[in-house]
Write an enzyme that holds these catalytic residues in place. Sequence first.
Site, PDB file in Angstrom:
ATOM      1  CD  GLU A 108      -1.574  -2.388   1.436  1.00  0.00           C
ATOM      2  OE1 GLU A 108      -0.480  -2.558   2.013  1.00  0.00           O
ATOM      3  OE2 GLU A 108      -2.293  -3.309   1.029  1.00  0.00           O
ATOM      4  CG  HIS A 136     -12.028  -7.701   5.723  1.00  0.00           C
ATOM      5  ND1 HIS A 136     -11.371  -8.473   6.632  1.00  0.00           N
ATOM      6  CD2 HIS A 136     -11.405  -7.915   4.541  1.00  0.00           C
ATOM      7  CE1 HIS A 136     -10.400  -9.144   6.037  1.00  0.00           C
ATOM      8  NE2 HIS A 136     -10.398  -8.819   4.767  1.00  0.00           N
TER       9      HIS A 136
END
Lengths: 393, 355
Positions: free
Chosen positions: B90, B160
């Site tokens: 990322e 999540h």
Amino acid sequence: MAAAAAARRLPAASLRQHRPLLLRPFASSSGDQQPITVETSVPFTGHKIEPPSRSVETTPSELLTFFRDMSLMRRMEIAADSLYKSKLIRGFCHLYDGQEAVAVGLEASITKKDAIITAYRDHCIYLARGGNLVEAFAELMGRRAGCSKGKGGSMHFYKKESGFFGGHGIVGAQVPLGCGLAFAQKYIKEGTVTFALYGDGAANQGQLFEALNISALWDLPAILICENNHYGMGTAEWRAAKSPAYYKRGDYVPGLKVDGMDVLAVKQACKFAKEYALKNGPLILEMDTYRYHGHSMSDPGSTYRTRDEISGVRQERDPIERVRKLILSNDIASANELKNIEKEVRKEVDDAIAQAKESPMPDPSDLFTNVYVKGFGVEAFGADRKEVKAVLP
Amino acid sequence: MAMALRTIGRRTSFLRRGFSSLSEATKAPTDGKLINLFSAINQALHIALDTDPRSYVFGEDVRFGGVFRCTTGLADKFGRNRVFNTPLCEQGIVGFAIGLAAMGNRAIAEIQFADYIYPAFDQIVNEAAKFRYRSGNEFNCGGLTVRTPYGAVGHGGHYHSQSPESFFCHVPGLKVVIPRSPFQAKGLLLSCIRDPNPVVFFEPKWLYRLAVEEVPQDDYMLPLSEAEVIRQGTDITLVGWGAQLSVLEQACEEAAKEGISCELIDLRTLIPWDKETVEASVRKTGKLLVSHEAPLTGGFGAEISASIAERCFLRLEAPVARICGLDTPFPLVYEQFYMPTKNKILDAIKATVKY
């Protein structure tokens, strides 16, 4: 630990009844400990290090233990698959079947004082570290009896007394943590090491290289194991990495490439790695392994690889079949006995699931526990945030 | 009791109707097709890549269409050089995107789940947000748009389901935009991509398939930093964004049955946020309630609350109510207790109105 291992092994008596006539006298139990030398499937490949020998010493009882343990893990994962499909397990579930040899081989070469830390595909490593089957299923189903009290779920299994540090959801984040554990172990001076496991996807995370640099600089007893199952979720390794030779990625840190489907090769490599790391600092082990399921239960696993590939690996490299062939060819047990072991294992798993299902969900007040150390006065509110207010213990 | 709470907390398929009380100003003009959120975002990306040959879409697994199907068809239409996968890094993705944007391109980077955005936090906060400022306007990375799915989805667990929008709202130089529906998403995303400032665009993942609305096929943009009053009312002002608006709307309906008339505002852009619209509404009603999924302490509701208290202190008839996620990590099995549900909001509406 020895007691637990013995409990899982077949009792020696029933084994001897079926064994064909051998030159050794039946009465002695040393038959189980008679060393057998086996060659690993492929030789090890080293990067800046002399690889260990291909010949691995093992014993019949060890091979049987391997067989039983791997069958148990395989059964557990398949049972988790059906539990997920029947919505008893919710959220995310990443299955390890196909990779059992890594967990079992690693465990066979170390003690419970050595530390293992891994990512989210942790069910089998938890089991290998002495985890309880009932607690594993309870945790998967989010029940109170789970190993993380139902608050962690599939990705967050831990076992402090066996040095299993989990169980991490964020890819790659566990590796610097693992090197920190090794740092502490170096101070403790008990000749222990840390194995930090990660996948081929995580191998491209920057924090890995930061951790490697520090470990190499300070000679930490850290062994980084890349469980290379060749797919980072749906991305093949050659699409994500310029150099998919993960054992070489350490550059100045030596590495070893191991056939991760061969439990004896894994055991040999980890033993070698532990000795090396205690003297010289970090080492990278790349386990060439394969997962039969997709990345998680939401991934069918067939959109980015062919079914032929999966069944090919299953036929040629399956870790349990490999041990089965070894056991049969060395006359350690008959095919029937092995089938019986598998039946026992199946029953054990079914019983554990039944027991886990009886455990209730955690109490709603557990939502607030362990955010901080107890006693920090977390406030809980009723629906309107004004009328009802309580300070939790 | 746990079962009852679970049923109460469950979201209904309310959104299939679309927002019936959409204000006339942003009603979809003509030739709309009923599509869901990920298709709307997909359309926006198609248009963005079509209209600007120097725009790129990249991230983890975007080439085959992405884990939420937002990028389907892009690689086939625009080629591997403009729509490509990145490795699992990322920090690398965003840093790389900033560099691409600094050379005058439109870099549309995807972070697969907002929960994974933290390795890139340094790049976004220290590099992207401050680039124009510290180079005295010589350089900028205005072409940067970071898209990421956020929010609870029913079973996401710790990693999540997070809503990290408030971390980014604390950074001058960034824009944070959150759409509530397919029509909004397409217009807002196109505005974000074309905005000459770095933007973080949070997509409510719960709504990817669930929200269905008429969306025009053509290229249209919705203004940034403009909140929208999506329901007129007189008794209390409710402010929210993203998926939480559907819960707020349900609470409004229930409150209406008890005779409380609620005004509902979609903030749309969190920074720089439209203080004037919210202030005007609070001057009308005298009461404010903010609701978001992120934890209460330090959530963006705190900023709205403090700003409105400053501006409308004498007009306020009750303390500003914040109905938000609890101050715990996003839980695994307790999601229904953690979430700011319709009933919690309803209770707070009543308590505030009767203060």
